[in-house]
Design a protein around this motif. Sequence first.
Motif, PDB file in Angstrom:
ATOM      1  N   GLU A   1       0.811  -1.219   0.000  1.00  0.00           N
ATOM      2  CA  GLU A   1       0.000   0.000   0.000  1.00  0.00           C
ATOM      3  C   GLU A   1       0.847   1.274   0.000  1.00  0.00           C
ATOM      4  O   GLU A   1       0.474   2.272  -0.619  1.00  0.00           O
ATOM      5  CB  GLU A   1      -0.928   0.006   1.222  1.00  0.00           C
ATOM      6  CG  GLU A   1      -1.892   1.163   1.254  1.00  0.00           C
ATOM      7  CD  GLU A   1      -2.918   1.066   2.358  1.00  0.00           C
ATOM      8  OE1 GLU A   1      -3.566   2.100   2.633  1.00  0.00           O
ATOM      9  OE2 GLU A   1      -3.076  -0.017   2.969  1.00  0.00           O
ATOM     10  N   PHE A   2       1.974   1.239   0.684  1.00  0.00           N
ATOM     11  CA  PHE A   2       2.843   2.411   0.796  1.00  0.00           C
ATOM     12  C   PHE A   2       4.219   2.092   0.196  1.00  0.00           C
ATOM     13  O   PHE A   2       5.247   2.300   0.826  1.00  0.00           O
ATOM     14  CB  PHE A   2       2.978   2.820   2.268  1.00  0.00           C
ATOM     15  CG  PHE A   2       1.667   3.133   2.930  1.00  0.00           C
ATOM     16  CD1 PHE A   2       1.060   4.364   2.759  1.00  0.00           C
ATOM     17  CD2 PHE A   2       1.034   2.183   3.724  1.00  0.00           C
ATOM     18  CE1 PHE A   2      -0.158   4.659   3.375  1.00  0.00           C
ATOM     19  CE2 PHE A   2      -0.174   2.463   4.341  1.00  0.00           C
ATOM     20  CZ  PHE A   2      -0.781   3.694   4.157  1.00  0.00           C
ATOM     21  N   ASN A   3       4.224   1.575  -1.024  1.00  0.00           N
ATOM     22  CA  ASN A   3       5.462   1.066  -1.623  1.00  0.00           C
ATOM     23  C   ASN A   3       6.545   2.122  -1.774  1.00  0.00           C
ATOM     24  O   ASN A   3       7.720   1.830  -1.604  1.00  0.00           O
ATOM     25  CB  ASN A   3       5.185   0.344  -2.940  1.00  0.00           C
ATOM     26  CG  ASN A   3       4.505   1.228  -3.960  1.00  0.00           C
ATOM     27  OD1 ASN A   3       4.919   2.354  -4.198  1.00  0.00           O
ATOM     28  ND2 ASN A   3       3.438   0.725  -4.550  1.00  0.00           N
ATOM     29  N   LYS A   4       6.187   3.359  -2.092  1.00  0.00           N
ATOM     30  CA  LYS A   4       7.196   4.404  -2.251  1.00  0.00           C
ATOM     31  C   LYS A   4       7.899   4.666  -0.918  1.00  0.00           C
ATOM     32  O   LYS A   4       9.136   4.670  -0.839  1.00  0.00           O
ATOM     33  CB  LYS A   4       6.543   5.688  -2.765  1.00  0.00           C
ATOM     34  CG  LYS A   4       7.512   6.835  -2.924  1.00  0.00           C
ATOM     35  CD  LYS A   4       6.800   8.101  -3.373  1.00  0.00           C
ATOM     36  CE  LYS A   4       7.764   9.266  -3.277  1.00  0.00           C
ATOM     37  NZ  LYS A   4       7.088  10.510  -2.996  1.00  0.00           N
ATOM     38  N   GLU A   5       7.119   4.875   0.131  1.00  0.00           N
ATOM     39  CA  GLU A   5       7.683   5.168   1.444  1.00  0.00           C
ATOM     40  C   GLU A   5       8.444   3.962   1.994  1.00  0.00           C
ATOM     41  O   GLU A   5       9.498   4.115   2.609  1.00  0.00           O
ATOM     42  CB  GLU A   5       6.575   5.587   2.421  1.00  0.00           C
ATOM     43  CG  GLU A   5       5.859   6.870   2.039  1.00  0.00           C
ATOM     44  CD  GLU A   5       4.679   6.673   1.099  1.00  0.00           C
ATOM     45  OE1 GLU A   5       4.523   5.568   0.519  1.00  0.00           O
ATOM     46  OE2 GLU A   5       3.902   7.639   0.938  1.00  0.00           O
ATOM     47  N   TRP A   6       7.900   2.773   1.789  1.00  0.00           N
ATOM     48  CA  TRP A   6       8.544   1.531   2.237  1.00  0.00           C
ATOM     49  C   TRP A   6       9.920   1.398   1.587  1.00  0.00           C
ATOM     50  O   TRP A   6      10.912   1.091   2.245  1.00  0.00           O
ATOM     51  CB  TRP A   6       7.663   0.340   1.896  1.00  0.00           C
ATOM     52  CG  TRP A   6       8.153  -0.982   2.399  1.00  0.00           C
ATOM     53  CD1 TRP A   6       9.041  -1.821   1.787  1.00  0.00           C
ATOM     54  CD2 TRP A   6       7.781  -1.633   3.612  1.00  0.00           C
ATOM     55  NE1 TRP A   6       9.240  -2.953   2.533  1.00  0.00           N
ATOM     56  CE2 TRP A   6       8.472  -2.864   3.665  1.00  0.00           C
ATOM     57  CE3 TRP A   6       6.915  -1.303   4.657  1.00  0.00           C
ATOM     58  CZ2 TRP A   6       8.339  -3.757   4.717  1.00  0.00           C
ATOM     59  CZ3 TRP A   6       6.772  -2.195   5.707  1.00  0.00           C
ATOM     60  CH2 TRP A   6       7.479  -3.399   5.732  1.00  0.00           C
ATOM     61  N   GLY A   7       9.964   1.653   0.275  1.00  0.00           N
ATOM     62  CA  GLY A   7      11.192   1.487  -0.476  1.00  0.00           C
ATOM     63  C   GLY A   7      12.284   2.495  -0.127  1.00  0.00           C
ATOM     64  O   GLY A   7      13.464   2.205  -0.265  1.00  0.00           O
TER      65      GLY A   7
END
Length: 147
Positions: free
Chosen positions: A117-123
């Motif tokens: 769901e939050f792939n940008k922030e996770w990455g």
Amino acid sequence: MLHVDTFFGTTTKGTPQEYSIRWHEAFATAFDIYVKSINQLKQFCEKLDIISVLGNHARVSEFHLAFALSKYFDKEKNITFDISPDPRKIYLYGETFIGLHHGNTKIMDLPLVFAKEFNKEWGQCKYHEVKVGDQHHYMEKDYKGVL
């Protein structure tokens, strides 16, 4: 602090609860405690971020509490509130991704749910944590690199 959400002393979904304080007294007490807590905390930081994560017992009352607190502190420019009713919230602290959820779900699935769901922030983060509160006790596990 709020575990009933109706005039009849039931949860949001209608489950009857035993309680020793009436719903309106619990709300007033919770409001006062949170105002005092926020006033205490703001003395120790330049910016204070308040993130409301709704539980499964008193979703509506908890939203009302967060909304009232956000209005009470509206003129405080160094205090921000995230009062959206979204079940999953995130907070980035340096290189750490902190996922927030009540925890009334399959907890071990949450890292993957947050990563998707939050792939940008996770990455963009080196460290990952998921915080839940539903179990009402402290437990810490390392699940494939996610605390």
